[in-house]
Structures are given as C-alpha cells and as structure tokens.
Design an enzyme around this catalytic site. Structure first.
Site, mmCIF file in Angstrom:
data_model
loop_
_atom_site.group_PDB
_atom_site.id
_atom_site.type_symbol
_atom_site.label_atom_id
_atom_site.label_comp_id
_atom_site.label_asym_id
_atom_site.label_seq_id
_atom_site.Cartn_x
_atom_site.Cartn_y
_atom_site.Cartn_z
ATOM 1 N N LYS A 1 69.240 26.766 55.258
ATOM 2 C CA LYS A 1 69.632 26.119 56.519
ATOM 3 C C LYS A 1 68.535 26.223 57.579
ATOM 4 O O LYS A 1 68.439 25.362 58.443
ATOM 5 C CB LYS A 1 70.932 26.733 57.045
ATOM 6 N N ARG B 1 81.799 38.665 63.216
ATOM 7 C CA ARG B 1 81.772 37.210 63.060
ATOM 8 C C ARG B 1 82.835 36.893 62.009
ATOM 9 O O ARG B 1 84.002 37.188 62.235
ATOM 10 C CB ARG B 1 80.361 36.721 62.686
#
Ligand code: PLP
Length: 371
Positions: free
Chosen positions: A43, A138
């Site tokens: 990514k 997260r």
C-alpha cells in the site's frame, strides 16, 4: 493538433527495482532465518505493479494491502501469489474480498458471517486471521473471551471460512513498541485458541515493520511465523531513524523524486508588504536573513501531499522554505556559498518518507520511471 499535450518528464518518480529487490531479499532472508515468512505490504507504493512483481519474484508467500482496488489490480496483472486484505474489511467489501483475496484480517463477527456467506455463494474457502488488540488500540478484539468465542464459531460453524490464524498490530495508533513481551501476549492468545480447537494454527502474524526489530535482535517469540512488512522494505528508514537500528544492508533510496527548476533569483527572505495569511489560510512566520538565492520548482502540495518536512533534498545546501499547490520554494544560498548553484532547467532530487511516497505513487501528475 492543438490541445494535445505530452508531459516532458518532470516531476518524475524514479523507482529503482534492483534496490527494491535487494531490500525484499535481505528482509526475507533475515526473517526466514527465524522461521518467519513475510507478507509484502504494497500500500505504501499504491500497489504499483512493477514493484509488486518484485515481491512476487522474490517468492513472498503473500502480497498484502489495505486497499481492495490495489489487490484487484495485482490479481488482474497475472501475479499468482496469495493476496491478503489487511484492513479489516467492511460489510460492503465482503463479496470482493472473497472474490479477490485468499486471506483477510478480521475483528467483527458480522463481517465474518458475511464473508462465510459470500464464500459459500462463490464456492470458495476463504482464509481468515483474527486480529487481537494487545494495546495499540486500532483494529482487533480487545475482549479475548469474545475473540475465543468467535474463533470457535469460525472453526465449527462457518464452513466456507478457514481459521488460518491470529495476528496483531502495534506501533500504528498507540505507538506501542513491539517488545518481545508484548508479542508473547499474542502467542499466548493463539495457544489458548489452539487448546480449544484442538489443532495448531497455521499463522501467528506478529505485526509490521516495527516488529522487524525483534528479528534483527533475534528475540522474536518463537511461534510468530509471519510479519507484514511494507515500510521496512520500500523505504527502510523508520527502524534506523526512530529506533537506531543498523539497516545498512538495505537501500533507503529505492524512490527518487525529481523536480525541475523553473526560476532562480536573489530575493529578500522576508516578504515585502503587509503580512496576512498564506495560500492555505495559515498565519506564517518569516525569518529575515537578508537577500538570498532562491530556486522555484515545478512541484507543489498537489503532488506530494502537504508537508515540506516530508521531502528530503539529496544535495547539501538546499533548504525547502515552503510550498503552495503547484510551486515549491528552495533557499539555495548555502549551496551558492559553497561554490555550487542551480539554474533554470536543472533537476533537483529528493528522498521520500512514508507520506510523500504514498502521495507521489498515487498521483497521476507524477510520471513513474523504473530503473
Ligand atoms: C500498513 C499495515 C502493515 C504494514 O505496515 P508497515 O509499517 O508499512 O510495515 C501491516 N499490517 C497492517 C494491518 C497494516 O495496516
């Protein structure tokens, strides 16, 4: 033929595939020495296919991204490596995750149920890794009883899902350091699940680039057998800069940004006139250092995303003063004082950090050149 425009080459992002290949191989070899396979996380370079091909050719067991469109592009390019979705998928993504990916990271029962339904419809067996939150706050199960319960449901009731393993993520939101003790918590969770399902899990995925520290130090908990690595291969900066690790065997200049000089002039260093706000509505401070030589680049925040601190000039004596949407302003007086100079038409080179790499690889304004 008026109206036809072909870009003349700058700004340009030069990507050195030989250096990238070196980084993949070096990290992979170090990991394999401790029984760890890597998922190459693409990514950071927006899944640019020539980069992804290097991961595939190096024999990475998985290619991973947080973005389905990148993984779809990889699949369509003919690369055969198993694909992994590493942002926990949303409900709306379940159908595509099953169609495009072999593995996904997960933390919600409803999404797992939807993945199972989609996999049944597509007549597939989709592999899932359940994420444990061990403090970074997260993604992942916080309640480990809940995690165990969901693991049992995947194992027993969801016929089109395979419980491939467990994973965690640290050092992203909560800045939690990937210590050996922290990562052992993940192994303990894995073994608890194994005791309940009566078999070994295929995968214990111990984090991202920051967990490479444990590989370098040789104290990664033994049962961790996968790391998901992006930055540490693509840029190889963070472990050196933030943690002081010797990463000399890796290249931190896989990516080079090249921008063209479009003006060079001696100008005052303090703006002349009543001072209001800049192009972005900010009140700025300007230091008066007298008359200094400046160079203007045909490159702006539209291209590299916003913060001039994230562009790193390769040449000494160049300081980035500021940028607006389409211009970047350099102070090159130090360069001049050392006997150097820039002229219109010259090209200035920059190293990148993670944010600028993401923006520049994602931008259609930037020509990509592979060497
Ligand atoms: C981005 C990401 C990674 C890779 O992170 P790097 O710091 O680039 O190695 C690994 N796992 C997850 C879940 C991610 O989102």
């Amino acid at each position: 033929m008026s109206g036809i425009y072909r870009k003349r080459g700058h700004p340009r992002l030069v990507i050195d595939l030989f250096k990238l290949k070196n980084n993949i191989n070096k990290v992979q070899n170090r990991c394999r020495d401790c029984g760890v396979e890597i998922a190459g996380v693409i990514k950071g370079c927006t899944g640019l296919i020539p980069c992804v091909e290097q991961f595939a050719k190096a024999g990475c067991r998985w290619i991973a991204s947080s973005r389905l469109e990148q993984l779809a592009r990889v699949r369509n390019s003919g690369i055969q490596t198993d694909l992994m979705m590493i942002r926990v998928p949303g409900l709306s993504e379940a159908e595509d995750v099953v169609r495009i990916c072999d593995y996904s990271l997960n933390s919600e029962l409803v999404v797992l149920e939807e993945l199972n339904r989609q996999a049944r419809e597509q007549d597939k067996l989709h592999k899932v890794i359940l994420m444990a939150d061990i403090g970074d706050l997260r993604e992942g199960f916080w309640d480990k009883e809940e995690m165990l319960r969901v693991a049992m449901m995947v194992e027993k009731d969801m016929k089109n899902l395979e419980l491939a393993g467990v994973g965690t993520n640290v050092g992203c939101y909560g800045s939690v350091v990937a210590t050996s003790e922290k990562l052992q918590e993940l192994v303990d969770i894995a073994e608890d699940i194994e005791n309940h399902i009566g078999r070994e899990l295929e995968i214990i995925s111990g984090g991202a680039t920051t967990s490479l520290m444990r590989v370098w130090d040789g104290d990664l908990p033994e049962r961790i057998n996968m790391l998901r690595v992006g930055e540490g291969i693509l840029l190889a900066r963070d472990l050196k800069e933030y943690f002081g690790y010797d990463m000399d065997e890796l290249f931190s200049d896989v990516f080079t940004l090249r921008a063209e000089v479009i003006e060079v002039k001696d100008k005052p260093s303090h703006p002349v006139g009543e001072i209001g706000i800049d192009a972005f509505g900010h009140q700025m401070e300007y230091e008066d250092r007298g008359i200094r030589r400046r160079a203007l680049l045909a490159l702006g925040k539209v291209d590299f995303g916003g913060s001039i601190d994230e562009l790193l000039p390769r040449m000494d004596g160049i300081e980035i003063l500021g940028a607006s949407s389409d211009h970047t302003i350099l102070d090159i007086q130090d360069l001049v004082d050392r006997g150097g100079d820039l002229k219109v038409g010259d090209v200035v080179e920059f190293d990148l950090n993670y944010a600028t790499m993401v923006y520049l690889t994602n931008s259609d304004n930037i020509e990509k050149a592979y060497i």
